[in-house]
Motif scaffolding. Sequence first.
Motif, PDB file in Angstrom:
ATOM      1  N   TYR A 194      27.041  13.030   1.823  1.00  0.00           N
ATOM      2  CA  TYR A 194      26.271  12.973   3.166  1.00  0.00           C
ATOM      3  C   TYR A 194      26.626  12.039   4.081  1.00  0.00           C
ATOM      4  CZ  TYR A 194      23.617   9.607   0.113  1.00  0.00           C
ATOM      5  OH  TYR A 194      23.508   8.756  -0.593  1.00  0.00           O
TER       6      TYR A 194
ATOM      7  N   ASN B 159      14.326  12.746   3.421  1.00  0.00           N
ATOM      8  CA  ASN B 159      15.143  12.938   4.338  1.00  0.00           C
ATOM      9  C   ASN B 159      15.609  14.308   4.208  1.00  0.00           C
ATOM     10  OD1 ASN B 159      16.161  10.107   5.387  1.00  0.00           O
ATOM     11  ND2 ASN B 159      16.014   9.867   3.206  1.00  0.00           N
ATOM     12  N   MET B 160      15.703  15.048   5.468  1.00  0.00           N
ATOM     13  CA  MET B 160      16.422  16.220   5.518  1.00  0.00           C
ATOM     14  C   MET B 160      18.003  15.911   6.080  1.00  0.00           C
ATOM     15  SD  MET B 160      16.145  19.723   5.655  1.00  0.00           S
ATOM     16  CE  MET B 160      14.986  20.848   6.922  1.00  0.00           C
TER      17      MET B 160
ATOM     18  N   VAL C 229      21.025  15.124   7.405  1.00  0.00           N
ATOM     19  CA  VAL C 229      21.682  15.232   8.845  1.00  0.00           C
ATOM     20  C   VAL C 229      23.125  15.741   8.460  1.00  0.00           C
ATOM     21  CG1 VAL C 229      22.311  13.927  10.698  1.00  0.00           C
ATOM     22  CG2 VAL C 229      20.289  13.497   9.640  1.00  0.00           C
ATOM     23  N   ARG C 230      23.621  17.000   8.754  1.00  0.00           N
ATOM     24  CA  ARG C 230      24.980  17.045   8.640  1.00  0.00           C
ATOM     25  C   ARG C 230      25.996  16.517   9.598  1.00  0.00           C
ATOM     26  NH1 ARG C 230      22.547  23.338   8.178  1.00  0.00           N
ATOM     27  NH2 ARG C 230      21.900  22.635   9.987  1.00  0.00           N
TER      28      ARG C 230
ATOM     29  N   ASP D 133      21.302  25.754   6.157  1.00  0.00           N
ATOM     30  CA  ASP D 133      19.961  25.410   6.371  1.00  0.00           C
ATOM     31  C   ASP D 133      19.218  25.567   5.498  1.00  0.00           C
ATOM     32  OD1 ASP D 133      20.340  24.538   9.091  1.00  0.00           O
ATOM     33  OD2 ASP D 133      19.916  26.752   9.865  1.00  0.00           O
TER      34      ASP D 133
ATOM     35  N   GLY E  46      16.234  13.552   9.909  1.00  0.00           N
ATOM     36  CA  GLY E  46      16.520  15.102  10.204  1.00  0.00           C
ATOM     37  C   GLY E  46      15.239  15.632  11.313  1.00  0.00           C
ATOM     38  N   ARG E  47      14.571  14.322  11.771  1.00  0.00           N
ATOM     39  CA  ARG E  47      13.539  15.194  12.731  1.00  0.00           C
ATOM     40  C   ARG E  47      14.185  15.354  14.072  1.00  0.00           C
ATOM     41  NH1 ARG E  47       9.695  12.246  15.146  1.00  0.00           N
ATOM     42  NH2 ARG E  47      10.732  10.147  14.909  1.00  0.00           N
TER      43      ARG E  47
ATOM     44  N   THR F 131      16.716  17.597  14.678  1.00  0.00           N
ATOM     45  CA  THR F 131      16.832  18.746  14.615  1.00  0.00           C
ATOM     46  C   THR F 131      15.782  19.693  14.353  1.00  0.00           C
ATOM     47  OG1 THR F 131      17.971  18.959  12.708  1.00  0.00           O
ATOM     48  CG2 THR F 131      19.268  18.949  14.769  1.00  0.00           C
TER      49      THR F 131
END
Length: 331
Positions: A76, A239-240, A242-243, A254, A281-282, A284
Motif C-alpha cells: 500500500y 485507515n482506509m 489511500v490508493r 472501492d 482516507g478522509r 476522499t
Amino acid sequence: MDGALTGNTTPGEVEYGPTVRHDWSRDEIAALFAAPFNDLLYQAQSVHRQYFDPNEVQISTLLSIKTGGCPEDCGYCPQAARYDTGVEAEKLMSVDAVVAEAARAKTAGASRFCMGAAWRNPKDHDLDKVCDMVREVRNLGLETCVTLGMLRDHQAQRLSDAGLDYYNHNLDTAPEFYGDIISTRTYQDRLDTLGHVRDAGINVCCGGIVGMGESRAERVGLLHQLATLPDHPESVPINMLVRVAGTPLASEDDLDPFEFVRTIAVARILMPHSMVRLSAGRETMDDAVQALCFLAGANSIFYGEKLLTTPNPGASHDQKLFDRLGISAMD
Ligand code: SAM
Ligand code: DTB
Ligand code: SF4
C-alpha cells in the motif's frame, strides 16, 4: 454486553457498563459485523457514551520526519523505494525543523504530534535525534507519538526514557491476509515490536488498513488480533487504503463506505476504553460518512493538509465539519 458489571465500583454502588474483554472469538466479532447497520451503530454509540464524551474528538497532526526510500515492500505504501510513486527519498529532518512544525500544529489546535519515519527499523544513532525531537516536542506541551518501524527492546526503552507517550506500529491486516501485502517482515515481528513497546511502558497505538482487497472475515481477523492482545492498544487507527499510483494496490476496488463504518463500530465495541482513530482516507470520504464514523465511536482524527505523503482534508474544512456536527476538540 449490556448490564455487565464494570468492576470499577466502590462497595454499595452498582455501576453498569461494558466489560473490557480480551477473549473475543472470531464468531462473536463476525456476528457484530453482520448485525443490521442501525443496531450495530446503536450498540457502538451506547458503548462509546459509557467511556467518552460523544461530542469530543482528539486531534493529532502527522509529520513525515524521514520520507521515502524505504527498503520494505508494503503493498500500500508510497514510501517503499521499490515502487515508482514519485515520492523522493529525503534525509531525517533536523530537530529544529521538526519542533517548528510541532509548534505550528499546536497553534492549529492539535493535542498530539505524530512523527513518522520510512524505516524498516531505526538505527541506534538515528534514535539520538528522534529522542531529542520527542523531548522538545513534549516541552511544547504536546503529546508525542512516533512510528519508526520495528524496535528492539533497548530502543523502546530509550524512547520511553525520552518521555515518548505513544508508539504507532500497525498490524495492518489479519494474519492470513498479511502475506498478500507484505513479505519483508512477518506478523510475529510486528507483535514482538508491540511487546517491546508495551514492556517499556509506552502507550500503544496499533490498528490497520481496510480496503486492501481483504474479505470481511479478514477484517474480523484484524480486529480479533487487536482485541485479544493482553492489553488493548490505547489508540486504534483504522485507515482506509489511500490508493497511490505506482503501488501494487493502486487499482484496488472501492470498499463500501458502510463497511468502513462497520469496522469502526466493531472496533469501538470490542475495545471500549481505546481511542479509535478515523485515520487515513478522509480526503476522499464524504462528510456524511465521516459523521457516521463519529456516531460509530471514532473519537480521533489526523488534522492538517497532509498525512505523511498524501493529502488530508484542510484544517478549515475539518473545522467547518466539527461546527456542523457540534464536535469540539479534546484537550
Ligand atoms: N515505516 C514505519 C512502519 O511501517 O511501521 C512507519 C511508517 S508507516 C507509513 C505507518 C503506517 O501507515 C503503516 O503501517 C500503514 O498502516 C499506514 N499506511 C501507509 N501507507 C498507507 C496508505 N496508502 N493507506 C493507508 N494507510 C497507509
Ligand atoms: C496510521 O495508522 N496512519 C498514519 C499513521 N498511522 C502514521 C499514516 C497514514 C499514511 C497514509 C499514506 C501517506 O500519507 O503516506
Ligand atoms: Fe516502509 Fe513503513 Fe511504508 Fe512499509 S509502511 S514501506 S515499512 S514506510
